[in-house]
Design an enzyme around this catalytic site. Sequence first.
Site, PDB file in Angstrom:
ATOM      1  N   ASP A 112       3.188  -7.907   8.961  1.00 41.07           N
ATOM      2  CA  ASP A 112       4.660  -7.048   9.624  1.00 41.07           C
ATOM      3  C   ASP A 112       5.718  -7.565   8.974  1.00 41.07           C
ATOM      4  O   ASP A 112       6.188  -8.587   9.541  1.00 41.07           O
ATOM      5  CB  ASP A 112       4.423  -6.929  11.033  1.00 41.07           C
ATOM      6  CG  ASP A 112       5.745  -6.165  11.666  1.00 41.07           C
ATOM      7  OD1 ASP A 112       6.692  -5.960  10.811  1.00 41.07           O
ATOM      8  OD2 ASP A 112       5.545  -5.906  12.894  1.00 41.07           O
TER       9      ASP A 112
ATOM     10  N   ASP B  19       0.437  -5.704   3.663  1.00 43.35           N
ATOM     11  CA  ASP B  19       1.084  -4.410   4.306  1.00 43.35           C
ATOM     12  C   ASP B  19       0.765  -4.442   6.006  1.00 43.35           C
ATOM     13  O   ASP B  19       0.117  -5.255   6.284  1.00 43.35           O
ATOM     14  CB  ASP B  19       0.504  -3.159   3.760  1.00 43.35           C
ATOM     15  CG  ASP B  19       1.487  -2.086   3.868  1.00 43.35           C
ATOM     16  OD1 ASP B  19       1.861  -1.507   4.968  1.00 43.35           O
ATOM     17  OD2 ASP B  19       1.585  -1.423   2.611  1.00 43.35           O
ATOM     18  N   ILE B  20       1.091  -3.429   6.760  1.00 44.06           N
ATOM     19  CA  ILE B  20       1.032  -3.303   8.120  1.00 44.06           C
ATOM     20  C   ILE B  20      -0.105  -3.236   8.462  1.00 44.06           C
ATOM     21  O   ILE B  20      -0.634  -3.504   9.674  1.00 44.06           O
ATOM     22  CB  ILE B  20       2.413  -2.614   8.835  1.00 44.06           C
ATOM     23  CG1 ILE B  20       2.505  -2.850   9.988  1.00 44.06           C
ATOM     24  CG2 ILE B  20       2.204  -1.010   8.490  1.00 44.06           C
ATOM     25  CD1 ILE B  20       3.829  -2.734  10.858  1.00 44.06           C
TER      26      ILE B  20
ATOM     27  N   TYR C 260      19.844   4.986   5.568  1.00 50.19           N
ATOM     28  CA  TYR C 260      19.317   4.552   4.048  1.00 50.19           C
ATOM     29  C   TYR C 260      20.067   4.041   3.137  1.00 50.19           C
ATOM     30  O   TYR C 260      20.084   2.867   2.765  1.00 50.19           O
ATOM     31  CB  TYR C 260      18.277   5.801   3.542  1.00 50.19           C
ATOM     32  CG  TYR C 260      17.500   5.378   2.349  1.00 50.19           C
ATOM     33  CD1 TYR C 260      16.374   4.426   2.417  1.00 50.19           C
ATOM     34  CD2 TYR C 260      17.782   5.808   0.968  1.00 50.19           C
ATOM     35  CE1 TYR C 260      15.544   4.249   1.550  1.00 50.19           C
ATOM     36  CE2 TYR C 260      16.891   5.557   0.095  1.00 50.19           C
ATOM     37  CZ  TYR C 260      15.799   4.801   0.333  1.00 50.19           C
ATOM     38  OH  TYR C 260      15.096   4.383  -0.926  1.00 50.19           O
TER      39      TYR C 260
ATOM     40  N   LYS D  31      20.489   0.162   1.822  1.00 51.96           N
ATOM     41  CA  LYS D  31      20.503  -0.287   0.327  1.00 51.96           C
ATOM     42  C   LYS D  31      21.862  -0.885   0.051  1.00 51.96           C
ATOM     43  O   LYS D  31      21.526  -1.888  -0.768  1.00 51.96           O
ATOM     44  CB  LYS D  31      20.032   1.121  -0.394  1.00 51.96           C
ATOM     45  CG  LYS D  31      18.835   1.592  -0.093  1.00 51.96           C
ATOM     46  CD  LYS D  31      17.752   0.570  -0.458  1.00 51.96           C
ATOM     47  CE  LYS D  31      16.457   1.142  -0.521  1.00 51.96           C
ATOM     48  NZ  LYS D  31      15.263   0.030  -0.408  1.00 51.96           N
TER      49      LYS D  31
ATOM     50  N   GLN E  62       3.901   3.603  -1.814  1.00 54.95           N
ATOM     51  CA  GLN E  62       3.974   4.428  -3.038  1.00 54.95           C
ATOM     52  C   GLN E  62       4.047   3.734  -4.270  1.00 54.95           C
ATOM     53  O   GLN E  62       3.523   3.912  -5.573  1.00 54.95           O
ATOM     54  CB  GLN E  62       5.125   5.562  -3.195  1.00 54.95           C
ATOM     55  CG  GLN E  62       5.110   6.669  -4.267  1.00 54.95           C
ATOM     56  CD  GLN E  62       6.445   7.067  -4.463  1.00 54.95           C
ATOM     57  OE1 GLN E  62       7.360   6.870  -4.050  1.00 54.95           O
ATOM     58  NE2 GLN E  62       6.375   8.172  -5.465  1.00 54.95           N
TER      59      GLN E  62
ATOM     60  N   LEU F 124       0.830  -1.348   0.004  1.00 61.70           N
ATOM     61  CA  LEU F 124      -0.006  -0.060  -0.055  1.00 61.70           C
ATOM     62  C   LEU F 124       0.935   1.307  -0.130  1.00 61.70           C
ATOM     63  O   LEU F 124       0.350   2.249   0.275  1.00 61.70           O
ATOM     64  CB  LEU F 124      -1.106  -0.073   1.190  1.00 61.70           C
ATOM     65  CG  LEU F 124      -1.625  -1.230   1.293  1.00 61.70           C
ATOM     66  CD1 LEU F 124      -2.818  -1.153   2.348  1.00 61.70           C
ATOM     67  CD2 LEU F 124      -2.520  -1.678  -0.019  1.00 61.70           C
TER      68      LEU F 124
HETATM   69  N1  SER Z   1      12.859   8.613  -3.252  1.00 61.44           N
HETATM   70  C1  SER Z   1      13.795   8.039  -2.373  1.00 61.44           C
HETATM   71  C2  SER Z   1      14.154   8.792  -1.278  1.00 61.44           C
HETATM   72  O1  SER Z   1      14.331  10.354  -1.500  1.00 61.44           O
HETATM   73  C3  SER Z   1      15.242   7.671  -2.930  1.00 61.44           C
HETATM   74  O2  SER Z   1      15.415   6.532  -3.044  1.00 61.44           O
HETATM   75  O3  SER Z   1      14.395   8.530  -0.139  1.00 61.44           O
END
Ligand code: SER
Length: 315
Positions: free
Chosen positions: A52, A34-35, A141, A145, A12, A10
């Site tokens: 979850d 989804d959660i 982040y 990744k 983006q 759910l």
């Molecule tokens: N759209 C993402 C962000 O801005 C990039 O992977 O975190």
Amino acid sequence: MKKILITGALGQIGSELTMKLREIYGTDNVIATDIKKNDSEAAQNGPFEIVDVTDLNRMGEVASKYNVDTVMHLAALLSATAEAKPVFAWNLNMGGLMNALETARELNAQFFTPSSIGAFGPSTPKDSTPQDTIMRPTTMYGVNKVAGELLADYYFHKFGVDTRGLRFPGLISYVALPGGGTTDYAVEIYYEAIKNKKYISYIDKGTYMDMMYMPDALSAIIDLMEADPTKLIHRNSFNVTAMSFSPEEIASEISLHVPGFEITYAVDPARQKIADSWPNSIDPSAAREEWGFKAEYDLTKMTKDMIEKLTQKIL
Ligand code: SER
């Protein structure tokens, strides 16, 4: 792909990917998870289960119940939220990924998860960033990744799980809003242009980042998953992009459709710092060569479509 489990369905990407996969593979063959549930099409118009992603048993239970042969793991925190809550981000992004990979291994399922331009860092070449290059991200982040890309490759080499991934740029769509990303300004700007004819950008002028329109992102996922594995030299993850622009460039394109539209700046230091650590534009030639990646939408074509669709949606 015949029976597909999607986590973060759910979100983006998931809200649109779920519907597109249901069109192609049949509604009952795409299990959205989804959660929590909401009233979106993805949650209401086909199989939906609460999962979850930090709960391996629950994920495994749902995957076995539907006997899935593909796991698409989308649930994750985006860059700005991850930077604000780094420990939570590690637990969710890495714990969720590990559980999804284990679920795929148990069921011998094909596996997809998105990486990001956030996997690159300040020491990465900034222009035409190559597929294989220095990756020393300075955000939580980005750390997630890069670790995720390596982990997915590990599951391929060690256990033979058919893992595949894409390094997405900022994704722009009129359907579901992104949440907590650095590139979100490029979606918000369209909403504000239509509603108020002005936008206050938290990203500074002159800051270039890669972007892609959601229809191209969905096609890229499907094309990669359908690609002949013997042609894949890389797996996790492929650079993909459709355009690179700065806030003033997207604003000037929007002003062609919204006369009098104005952009001003109130830079958010936290998100600007993240943006400054990412490339200006990445090189998607490995994706083109290995599985025929192409993007249909540039800034002009995307802006025309976004303005049309969003005007119908919000006015
Ligand atoms: N759209 C993402 C962000 O801005 C990039 O992977 O975190």
